[in-house]
Scaffold this motif. Structure first.
Motif, short mmCIF file in Angstrom:
data_model
loop_
_atom_site.label_atom_id
_atom_site.label_comp_id
_atom_site.label_asym_id
_atom_site.label_seq_id
_atom_site.Cartn_x
_atom_site.Cartn_y
_atom_site.Cartn_z
N TYR A 1 2.65 -18.07 20.22
CA TYR A 1 4.03 -17.69 19.94
C TYR A 1 4.74 -17.18 21.17
N ASP A 2 6.06 -17.37 21.16
CA ASP A 2 6.96 -16.85 22.18
C ASP A 2 8.12 -16.23 21.41
N ILE A 3 8.15 -14.91 21.37
CA ILE A 3 9.12 -14.17 20.56
C ILE A 3 10.09 -13.47 21.50
N ALA A 4 11.38 -13.68 21.30
CA ALA A 4 12.40 -13.19 22.23
C ALA A 4 12.67 -11.69 22.13
N ASP A 5 12.48 -11.10 20.97
CA ASP A 5 12.82 -9.70 20.76
C ASP A 5 11.54 -8.85 20.66
N ASP B 1 9.64 -19.10 19.00
CA ASP B 1 8.85 -20.32 18.89
C ASP B 1 7.43 -19.93 18.48
N VAL B 2 6.96 -20.44 17.34
CA VAL B 2 5.60 -20.22 16.88
C VAL B 2 4.98 -21.59 16.62
N ARG B 3 3.78 -21.79 17.12
CA ARG B 3 3.08 -23.06 16.92
C ARG B 3 1.68 -22.79 16.38
N ILE B 4 1.26 -23.58 15.42
CA ILE B 4 -0.06 -23.43 14.80
C ILE B 4 -0.76 -24.78 14.92
N TYR B 5 -1.89 -24.78 15.63
CA TYR B 5 -2.63 -26.01 15.88
C TYR B 5 -3.99 -25.94 15.18
N PHE C 1 -3.64 -16.50 19.42
CA PHE C 1 -4.69 -16.04 18.52
C PHE C 1 -5.49 -17.23 18.03
N THR C 2 -6.74 -16.99 17.66
CA THR C 2 -7.52 -17.96 16.93
C THR C 2 -7.87 -17.33 15.59
N ALA C 3 -7.90 -18.14 14.53
CA ALA C 3 -8.18 -17.60 13.21
C ALA C 3 -8.86 -18.66 12.35
N GLN C 4 -9.82 -18.20 11.54
CA GLN C 4 -10.45 -19.03 10.53
C GLN C 4 -9.67 -18.79 9.24
#
Length: 104
Positions: free
Chosen positions: A13-17, A66-70, A40-43
């Motif tokens: 994630y890239d958070i502006a505030d 911007d949040v990305r989950i792969y 982060f990594t998460a199960q």
């Protein structure tokens, strides 16, 4: 994926505030392990992933953040260079297909 079968995800994630950044970080810390700043990594099962996404939607500004989950493969091939950071007390152990969170 069945609802009760966990899969490993990489959440970046890239958070502006700064206020929203703290809220996002606290949410992800509940379910995941920080591997770098803002990564982060998460199960997660499908249900847990849905809860994380709903929580993120409530906390971010979609026009500025911007949040990305792969999803990661069950046996990812990785290369690590430089200083590796994990918080005190966290050790990652590969056991079969699962990443475990172990406290020292």
């Amino acid at each position: 994926m069945p609802l009760n079968q966990a899969q490993t995800y990489l959440v970046c994630y890239d958070i502006a505030d700064p206020k929203r950044l703290g809220r996002v970080h606290r949410l992800l810390r509940e379910q995941g392990i920080p591997v770098q700043y803002s990564v982060f990594t998460a199960q997660l099962t499908a249900k847990e992933l849905g809860r994380i996404i709903a929580g993120l939607v409530e906390r971010i500004d979609e026009r500025a953040d911007d949040v990305r989950i792969y999803p990661l493969p069950s046996r990812p091939e990785t290369t690590s260079l430089g200083l590796q950071y994990f918080p005190d007390g966290v050790l990652l152990i590969e056991k079969g297909k699962d990443l475990l969170r172990a406290l020292r």
